[in-house]
Design a protein around this motif. Structure first.
Motif, short mmCIF file in Angstrom:
data_model
loop_
_atom_site.label_atom_id
_atom_site.label_comp_id
_atom_site.label_asym_id
_atom_site.label_seq_id
_atom_site.Cartn_x
_atom_site.Cartn_y
_atom_site.Cartn_z
N ALA B 310 0.80 -1.12 0.07
CA ALA B 310 0.08 0.10 0.11
C ALA B 310 0.78 1.40 -0.08
N ARG B 311 0.38 2.20 -0.92
CA ARG B 311 1.47 3.42 -0.95
C ARG B 311 0.57 4.59 -0.72
N TYR B 312 1.16 5.44 0.16
CA TYR B 312 0.50 6.68 0.46
C TYR B 312 1.71 7.76 0.17
N LEU B 317 3.74 2.45 2.39
CA LEU B 317 3.03 2.97 4.11
C LEU B 317 3.90 2.96 4.86
#
Lengths: 426, 433
Positions: B310-312, B317
């Protein structure tokens, strides 16, 4: 305008935990009580037999709420009627969302999705053009036969690993729009809505708008039966049975110019602020439900084998009081937010950074408080709190699902730090 | 030091890097851990997302139980070797070996761990030194030791009027129990109504029934623990309850109407039933801690993948300081839960050092460890779900199932408030609570 039934009803959240009385009009309170009775009659009285049945309980109740009670049209008065005052409208919808949440948080979540686009369009200083209004009103207010269900498709954490994908608030935008003559072409691949992707009549997708000089991002409002829209397999979630969610794919879907009326960062944030407000109100409603269930439990259970009523034990009573205090503290926050978002002459546009952060902070705080309150209520009721028969656990699952869909509070605080402390590089 | 925004390549840790006190582990730890983990990875984890819809039928769940309990033979572990068991009840490693089994099963599904673990509850009363009832072991062992099918047992404790009162032994001494056992010649005649036992709802083949030989009495000798085969005439089981989670654990009502069992089906006898039933409570709390540990282990594994994927803001992340703090908290609380659980397990294994498993300090400390572990576990799961944002509530990401399932571990056996009151009485000498 709504045809308000003014009879009184049972557990009165408004009187027991008074807040916002200076702003609430008689009309707002009357609507709230009407929705309270709807909640008693259409949900609470039937849920013991119908449990969480979508077809027999939730959809009929939603239909009554939106069509018969008329909340679907509330912000879109018919010709000759006066538009509601923004403060009265904001208060009315917030009080209504509390009462819907008290009956079923999932329905309140649907209501938030339905009303947030309308609120962003009609309660700000910039009313849509007549042309845009003519195009959007049928989508959002619908006709007399069809309850409108809106699936909001916000940006999400990117699980695909594409660092070049357009982002909004650090998350990947799930749809793109580009000019096509006077209108738009909207595209999305297995985009994930906040709710109701499987049943929505309207999709509201936060899009990256391609092309130099285009106001990006923008919310694209697309009828769910438009050519090129496909729905995927159901997304199973911890709660929110009223929301039959599924990913949606838009394969080069054509949309009129008015579909992207809510364009630019502030307009996009405005919709999210209104959505956060109504979600927070739903969580207050869940706390009210917990209060009622626990009040019944506290009256009727004995502990320690000595005939001591549950609520007469100081430890148990203290936990029960904690839940009540949460309602007493959260209601003013939510009603104050409603007032703030409506008084844009005083506080600025609902999509302005300070307003947006306030809405986000209130929503996160109230959702977290509701989770804690419901957690404690379950702990007091023991295994009964965990069984569907007592109707507490559904609120617990629903509020958690709302909370996670509001976005991470930890990441939200990063945005707040940027604003309040001018922390530029985080 | 140079700091780069790009993540450096580092070896991923695994659940086996989480601390356990190695000097406490049983000789069978390595082997039993390996076979249960392999079973979990093969038979449960790929299918568990469909378990919620299987809560009534157990069409998916039952075959996995058969392989664990019947096929691998783990339902035999407590029985003495003379009757076909593995002799765990006199091994000196009852606590630590049980903890390992339970956390490995809970890693896959804490509902399965509960159903599996509770099977041993009534058997503890007859299979564990110093109170082995060899006659009953011989009588009942074939049900468990001579089959390839899963065979379940249940403790019938909770009653409609009392909730946690049955478990509240120190305060009430069994005085609220309304299920009665009357000696009629050479048989007990049992009448009563029980709620919520794990493995009720038609699952269990054997019940350990908590009852009284003199209604209203708090005298220890009137407290009775009697084994009742589920197919005995007069035993009626209701349909399973629908719950927030824990699909693999069925719970329902049980009615006992003039149920007759031989007099020698009483587990330990007058006075001793009361004494050793507290050992059941201690082991129940140990199991509860293991369930939390197993769940946190699996969530840690799931996060290893999710927080990388998951990338933020264009980065994984886990490379964001604020998110990383949440991840660190989960790992830290997993460390604490596991160390605390194994420590308590070892306390149960060394009565020569810590006192009998049924003694007040052991029982109370088990309650304290249990409620603390549950609070920690649920707090961490809630925070992780929030960090995962919309995916945190998804069945497809597994964390929400663990969160729903684990909640009842906090609620059962009297819940948090009973644990707090027992701890307060013990640590502060409270006299009127």
């Amino acid at each position: 305008m709504l045809a308000v039934d003014r009879r009184t009803s049972r557990m009165d959240l408004i009187e027991r935990f008074p807040a916002g009385k200076a702003w609430a009009t008689e009309e707002s309170l009357a609507v709230a009580r009407m929705v309270q009775r709807w909640s008693d009659r259409e949900l609470i009285a039937k849920r013991q037999t119908l449990r969480e049945s979508y077809d027999e309980l939730l959809l009929p109740a939603y239909t009554t709420l939106t069509l018969e009670l008329g909340l679907q049209r509330y912000l879109w008065p018919t010709k000759g009627e006066e538009a509601p005052d923004p403060v009265e409208a904001a208060l009315t919808l917030t009080l209504a969302a509390e009462q819907v949440g008290r009956g079923d948080v999932g329905l309140a979540w649907l209501l938030a999705g339905l009303l947030a686009p309308s609120a962003a369009l009609t309660l700000g200083p910039d009313a849509p053009t007549a042309e845009a209004r003519a195009a959007l009103e049928p989508l959002l207010a619908g006709g007399p036969e069809q309850p409108q269900i809106v699936a909001l498709v916000p940006p999400v954490l990117d699980l695909g690993g594409d660092d070049d994908a357009p982002r909004f608030d650090g998350r990947r935008l799930q749809a793109t729009a580009r000019r096509d003559g006077e209108g738009w072409i909207v595209t999305a691949a297995a985009a994930r809505p906040l709710a109701a992707g499987g049943t929505a009549t309207l999709l509201a997708l936060l899009c990256h708008v391609e092309g130099d000089g285009e106001p990006s991002p923008a919310w694209a409002l697309i009828p769910a039966d438009a050519e090129g829209v496909r729905r995927g397999e159901p997304i199973l979630q911890a709660g929110l049975t009223a929301s039959r969610n599924a990913p949606v794919t838009l394969d080069q879907v054509r949309a009129p110019a008015a579909a992207l009326t809510l364009a630019g960062t502030a307009a996009c944030q405005s919709l999210l602020s209104w959505h956060d407000l109504l979600a927070a109100a739903a969580c207050v409603g869940a706390l009210a439900a917990g209060h009622e269930i626990l009040a019944d439990w506290g009256d009727n259970r004995v502990i320690k084998g000595k005939g001591q009523r549950f609520k007469d034990n100081p430890l148990c009573a203290g936990q029960m009081a904690d839940l009540s205090q949460r309602i007493a503290l959260c209601r003013p926050l939510v009603l104050d937010l409603a007032h703030r978002l409506a008084r844009q002459d005083l506080y600025g546009p609902a999509g302005q950074a300070a307003q947006r952060l306030q809405a986000q902070a209130v929503a996160h705080h109230v959702a977290a408080s509701a989770m804690t309150g419901l957690d404690h209520a379950m702990e007091l009721m023991g295994s009964a709190g965990y069984a569907t028969e007592w109707n507490l656990e559904r609120h617990w699952r629903d509020v958690k699902t709302v909370q996670v869909q509001l976005g991470s509070a930890v990441l939200g605080r990063v945005a707040a730090a940027r604003h309040h402390y001018d922390a530029k590089v985080i | 030091l140079q700091r780069s925004d790009e993540p450096q390549e580092t070896a991923l840790r695994s659940i086996d890097d989480i601390t356990r006190p190695l000097e406490y582990l049983s000789p069978i730890d390595k082997h039993i851990g390996a076979i249960v983990r392999a079973w979990a990875d093969r038979e449960v984890i790929p299918h568990r997302r469909r378990y919620d819809e299987d809560w009534q039928d157990h069409a998916l769940i039952e075959p996995a139980f058969d392989k664990l309990m019947g096929g691998l033979g783990l339902q035999r572990v407590l029985f003495p070797e003379q009757v076909g068991g593995w002799g765990l009840g006199h091994s000196g490693y009852l606590g630590t070996a049980s903890f390992r089994m339970m956390e490995e099963v809970a890693r896959a599904d804490s509902g399965m761990a509960v159903a599996f673990g509770v099977t041993f509850w009534p058997l503890v009363m007859i299979c564990v030194e110093p109170h082995v009832n060899m006659r009953l072991c011989q009588e009942l062992a074939p049900r468990f030791c001579e089959t390839e099918r899963a065979c379940f047992a249940a403790n019938a404790m909770t009653e409609p009027q009392g909730g946690a009162d049955i478990e509240n032994l120190d305060l009430l001494g069994g005085s609220t129990i309304t299920t009665t056992a009357v000696l009629d010649g050479d048989a007990w005649v049992i009448n009563g109504h029980k709620l919520w036992p794990t493995n009720s709802g038609g699952v269990a083949e054997l019940f350990g029934v908590v009852c009284t030989t003199k209604a209203g009495s708090s005298a220890p000798e009137d407290f009775a623990f009697i084994l009742v085969p589920a197919d005995t005439p007069g035993v009626t089981q209701g349909a399973p309850y629908q719950k927030a989670g824990m699909a693999a654990d069925k719970n329902g009502d049980i009615w006992f109407e003039d149920v007759r069992v031989p007099a020698w089906y009483r587990a330990c006898g007058p006075g001793d039933d009361f004494t050793y039933f507290k050992e059941v409570i201690a082991l129940g709390n140990l199991g509860s801690i293991a369930f939390v540990s197993g769940v946190l282990m699996n969530v840690y594994e799931l996060l290893q993948d999710f927080a990388q994927r998951a990338r933020y803001d264009g980065r994984p992340l886990k490379e964001h300081d604020a998110a990383a703090a949440v991840l660190a908290d989960l790992a830290t609380d997993l460390e604490l839960t596991r160390i605390c659980g194994y420590q308590y397990a070892r306390m149960l294994d060394r009565p020569d050092l810590y006192g009998p498993r049924w003694s007040e300090p052991i029982v109370v400390k088990g309650r304290a460890f249990k409620y603390s572990a549950c609070d920690r576990g649920l707090t961490q799961l809630g925070r992780v779900m929030e960090l995962m944002e919309t995916f945190g509530a998804d069945r497809a990401h597994d964390v929400e199932k663990h969160w729903r399932d684990l909640k009842i571990v906090q609620l059962w056996m009297g819940g948090k408030q009973l644990c707090q009151m027992e701890a307060a009485r013990y640590y502060y000498g409270c006299e009127t609570l």
